[in-house]
Design a protein around this motif. Structure first.
Motif, short mmCIF file in Angstrom:
data_model
loop_
_atom_site.label_atom_id
_atom_site.label_comp_id
_atom_site.label_asym_id
_atom_site.label_seq_id
_atom_site.Cartn_x
_atom_site.Cartn_y
_atom_site.Cartn_z
N THR A 1 0.33 6.76 2.85
CA THR A 1 1.36 7.66 3.40
C THR A 1 2.26 6.87 4.35
O THR A 1 1.89 5.80 4.84
CB THR A 1 0.70 8.79 4.21
N GLU B 1 2.91 7.67 7.27
CA GLU B 1 2.23 7.63 8.58
C GLU B 1 1.31 6.42 8.67
O GLU B 1 1.29 5.70 9.67
CB GLU B 1 1.41 8.93 8.77
N GLN B 2 0.58 6.18 7.59
CA GLN B 2 -0.32 5.01 7.58
C GLN B 2 0.48 3.72 7.71
O GLN B 2 0.11 2.79 8.42
CB GLN B 2 -1.17 5.00 6.30
N ARG C 1 3.40 3.36 9.14
CA ARG C 1 3.87 3.24 10.52
C ARG C 1 2.78 2.63 11.41
O ARG C 1 3.01 1.73 12.20
CB ARG C 1 4.28 4.60 11.06
N GLU C 2 1.57 3.15 11.24
CA GLU C 2 0.43 2.69 12.05
C GLU C 2 0.14 1.21 11.80
O GLU C 2 -0.08 0.43 12.72
CB GLU C 2 -0.84 3.49 11.68
N ASP D 1 10.51 1.58 3.85
CA ASP D 1 9.22 2.14 4.31
C ASP D 1 8.13 1.08 4.34
O ASP D 1 7.05 1.30 4.88
CB ASP D 1 8.75 3.24 3.33
N ASP E 1 12.62 3.84 9.86
CA ASP E 1 12.68 4.57 11.13
C ASP E 1 13.73 3.97 12.06
O ASP E 1 14.28 4.65 12.91
CB ASP E 1 11.29 4.54 11.81
#
Lengths: 62, 62, 62, 62, 62, 62
Positions: free
Chosen positions: A13, A15-16, A18-19, B49, B60
């Motif tokens: 994802t 989110e993953q 980004r982390e 991404d 982002d």
């Protein structure tokens, strides 16, 4: 300066991702004193048909 | 012999790719005397991404 | 942003490396509009014992 | 499964390498649920003569 | 055309490298019909201080 | 331990990928005594628009 390339199974994802980008950058800033803005993290997602382990494709290992 | 791998943001035109392949080959032919036909240039396009700089994904950063 | 990795036979002079770094950066600045300071060029020198072509090591091809 | 390749300037201590290997593995275990023993981290140290940024070798930028 | 990069622990003999280059080339010639002379195999030897598995350097795992 | 990365033209069948993964693993098990389950083979398929040889894209060479 540092360049990090992460090869992982496809399907993460955002989110993953980004982390991963954030935390791997922090490792190099804290451990090597790298300038944050110079750290690049490239995430390459590999399909299970394109990754073999122990002589078998991940898609066959299941 | 020489192998050049170029990682760039996704979305380049085929004209840009032609220029990159041609001109990077010429650099090695002229600077190192490489045999033209032996020079390989692989262009890897990376989505925003999947590329982090300074701990944030390019998508982002915007 | 762009990251260029050049794999070439070991034994290049620093002058050749300066030329490679400069000219490959210029290709991306001119063709892709990349920000000059963001372009990284990493030169990996490979010994002839560690590079095979056509099934033979370069050191054996001579 | 995940494979992490870290390219950094040559000259890191073994302590720094231990930290990089440990903490990058933990990022993937915690963020992606990777099996710890399957995570590989390869550290490639690049000399300042072999890394160009903005068209100049790091050894010339100083 | 095909480019094979093999990352292995440092310390292989030249005989082993010859075998790796020869046999990996044959795999691609036989399986993909690649032109033998176009197949490149690059062997990157990685020191045990620079390779982490499961969060520990190979030199610490022993 | 060993990590093999194979860059080939896009469009291989899954059968070909199975063969590549199996046989390249066997090369390292037999030549280097690698532990079968530790050998990773990653296949990267490259489009003809993204691979240049001799200064021309494969898609233009035809």
């Amino acid at each position: 300066m540092p360049m990090v390339e992460v090869k992982i199974k496809a399907g993460r994802t955002i989110e993953q991702k980004r982390e991963i980008a954030l935390r791997m950058t922090e490792v190099l800033v804290e451990v090597c004193g790298s300038a944050r803005d110079r750290v690049h993290v490239i995430i390459t997602e590999v399909g299970e048909d394109n990754w073999g382990r122990g002589g078998r494709l991940l898609s066959d290992i299941g």
